[in-house]
Design an enzyme around this catalytic site. Sequence first.
Site, short mmCIF file in Angstrom:
data_model
loop_
_atom_site.label_atom_id
_atom_site.label_comp_id
_atom_site.label_asym_id
_atom_site.label_seq_id
_atom_site.Cartn_x
_atom_site.Cartn_y
_atom_site.Cartn_z
N LYS A 171 0.87 -1.19 0.00
CA LYS A 171 0.00 0.00 0.00
C LYS A 171 0.90 1.23 0.00
O LYS A 171 1.82 1.33 0.81
CB LYS A 171 -0.87 0.03 1.26
CG LYS A 171 -2.17 -0.70 1.11
CD LYS A 171 -3.08 -0.40 2.30
CE LYS A 171 -4.37 -1.18 2.21
NZ LYS A 171 -5.21 -0.99 3.40
N GLU B 48 0.85 -1.57 16.32
CA GLU B 48 0.50 -2.41 15.16
C GLU B 48 0.75 -3.89 15.49
O GLU B 48 0.07 -4.78 14.96
CB GLU B 48 1.29 -2.00 13.90
CG GLU B 48 1.06 -0.56 13.43
CD GLU B 48 -0.26 -0.32 12.67
OE1 GLU B 48 -1.10 -1.24 12.61
OE2 GLU B 48 -0.45 0.81 12.16
P1 NAD Z 1 7.45 8.12 10.35
O1 NAD Z 1 7.85 7.63 9.04
O2 NAD Z 1 6.99 9.51 10.48
O3 NAD Z 1 8.66 7.87 11.37
C1 NAD Z 1 8.52 8.29 12.72
C2 NAD Z 1 9.70 9.18 13.14
O4 NAD Z 1 10.85 8.37 13.33
C3 NAD Z 1 10.08 10.23 12.08
O5 NAD Z 1 10.40 11.41 12.75
C4 NAD Z 1 11.33 9.64 11.44
O6 NAD Z 1 12.17 10.62 10.92
C5 NAD Z 1 11.97 8.92 12.60
N1 NAD Z 1 12.81 7.77 12.28
C6 NAD Z 1 12.65 6.86 11.30
N2 NAD Z 1 13.56 5.88 11.42
C7 NAD Z 1 14.33 6.18 12.48
C8 NAD Z 1 15.43 5.54 13.12
N3 NAD Z 1 15.89 4.37 12.71
N4 NAD Z 1 15.99 6.15 14.19
C9 NAD Z 1 15.49 7.33 14.65
N5 NAD Z 1 14.45 7.97 14.11
C10 NAD Z 1 13.87 7.40 13.04
O7 NAD Z 1 6.28 7.22 10.98
P2 NAD Z 1 6.03 5.65 11.08
O8 NAD Z 1 5.41 5.44 12.40
O9 NAD Z 1 7.21 4.85 10.70
O10 NAD Z 1 4.94 5.42 9.94
C11 NAD Z 1 3.67 6.01 10.01
C12 NAD Z 1 3.11 6.12 8.61
O11 NAD Z 1 2.93 4.82 8.07
C13 NAD Z 1 1.75 6.81 8.55
O12 NAD Z 1 1.74 7.77 7.52
C14 NAD Z 1 0.79 5.69 8.22
O13 NAD Z 1 -0.33 6.12 7.50
C15 NAD Z 1 1.68 4.76 7.43
N6 NAD Z 1 1.23 3.36 7.42
C16 NAD Z 1 1.14 2.76 6.22
C17 NAD Z 1 0.77 1.42 6.15
C18 NAD Z 1 0.75 0.72 4.83
O14 NAD Z 1 0.27 -0.42 4.76
N7 NAD Z 1 1.29 1.31 3.78
C19 NAD Z 1 0.49 0.71 7.33
C20 NAD Z 1 0.60 1.38 8.55
C21 NAD Z 1 0.98 2.72 8.58
N1 GLY Z 2 -1.99 -1.44 7.17
C1 GLY Z 2 -3.13 -1.82 6.45
C2 GLY Z 2 -2.85 -2.64 5.24
O1 GLY Z 2 -1.72 -2.85 4.88
O2 GLY Z 2 -3.75 -3.08 4.59
#
Ligand code: NAD
Ligand code: GLY
Length: 351
Positions: A135, A177
């Site tokens: 996704k 998650e």
């Molecule tokens: P993010 O990408 O914003 O990362 C969180 C924070 O951690 C950011 O400030 C980033 O710069 C920092 N960071 C990243 N890696 C790091 C590391 N190794 N060390 C220190 N800091 C680090 O957020 P997230 O929680 O990773 O992802 C959330 C996003 O994922 C949302 O936009 C959500 O909608 C999306 N999401 C997508 C799916 C999908 O199936 N595609 C599923 C769940 C969530």
């Molecule tokens: N995180 C929701 C999906 O991948 O379908």
Amino acid sequence: MQTIALNTKSRPSTVLCGAGAAKQLDTILDGKDVFVVTDENVYGLYKDFIAENFGGAPVCVLPAGERHKNRRSLFTILDKMLQARLRRNSTLVAFGGGVVGDMGGLAASLYMRGIHAVQVPTTLLAQVDSSVGGKTAIDHRGVKNVIGTFYQPEYVVCDPLFLRTLPQRELKCGLGEIIKTGALDAKILDKLERNAERFFDFSFLEEITADCVRFKAGVVEKDECERSGLRKCLNMGHTTGHALELFYKRRSHGEYVLIGMLLESYIAEKFDICAHDYAEELRALIGKVLKRVPRFENIAEAAGLALYDKKNQGENEVSLILPAKRGEFAELRLTDEDYIGSVEEIAGGLA
Ligand code: NAD
Ligand code: GLY
């Protein structure tokens, strides 16, 4: 390290999970024309890693955070891809958390109608969930993930190495998650309950990440594009979580998912989807990660944003994926009035 195959109709994807996975990047990217997308935080921490492992490839560094998951960042990536003269056989590597992964994946799917994509997730949330399954998305006009594609990366490289620099708050987001996956899979739930004191232990996180990836791969293989309804299960807690995330914008996606799961566990009980004891079991796990439920002002208005959720089918209807029994979920469709009233009542009782 474990190798997990994810075979969908569109394209096979291979997930490498565990310590040493990042060492495989050499082989995966050998001879490829690579382009890297990352964010400023990850770049600051892993500049040397990027230089050493991506063969001097051009790097597009984006501002960090959900508020930059928008068309502006998407077009920054696409402009830089064009400047770098990427071709159809080039490979985009998304190196970062879920925000980078979702936008990098979307850019890879759009540029020249699709180039190769490799996900190297660096947050726990991205390793257990967002990098796997194809996704991709940006948010637009206050609606979360409303512009996106389904586009499988060829490889996903989940190495716990990157979790060492992750703030505890971000680890908690990933645990949200993981608990969601536990609510969908009884074996993962058992493991979480047996190891509730080890949630922040890296060896436990490495093991449970592979379990969650394997579970998600199984779901995505059966319903890649969320047509049959099965993949919807991965959205447990997300209807309310996304609505609060969009309205309040103060916390991370993962924290709102945890809060969403908590509130929805009470909704599941209220509408007889889930027995009290099982809901309490799930709440006990959530409580290991989410110590305090914040007080929300104007929660009815915030909950109203759930009307934009992609799962909804009818007008003025909100679809919720709720825990039913161990390893089982159920979809509940409520009128906006019932949903908003329930959220208001439950949140008021918790504050
Ligand atoms: P993010 O990408 O914003 O990362 C969180 C924070 O951690 C950011 O400030 C980033 O710069 C920092 N960071 C990243 N890696 C790091 C590391 N190794 N060390 C220190 N800091 C680090 O957020 P997230 O929680 O990773 O992802 C959330 C996003 O994922 C949302 O936009 C959500 O909608 C999306 N999401 C997508 C799916 C999908 O199936 N595609 C599923 C769940 C969530
Ligand atoms: N995180 C929701 C999906 O991948 O379908």
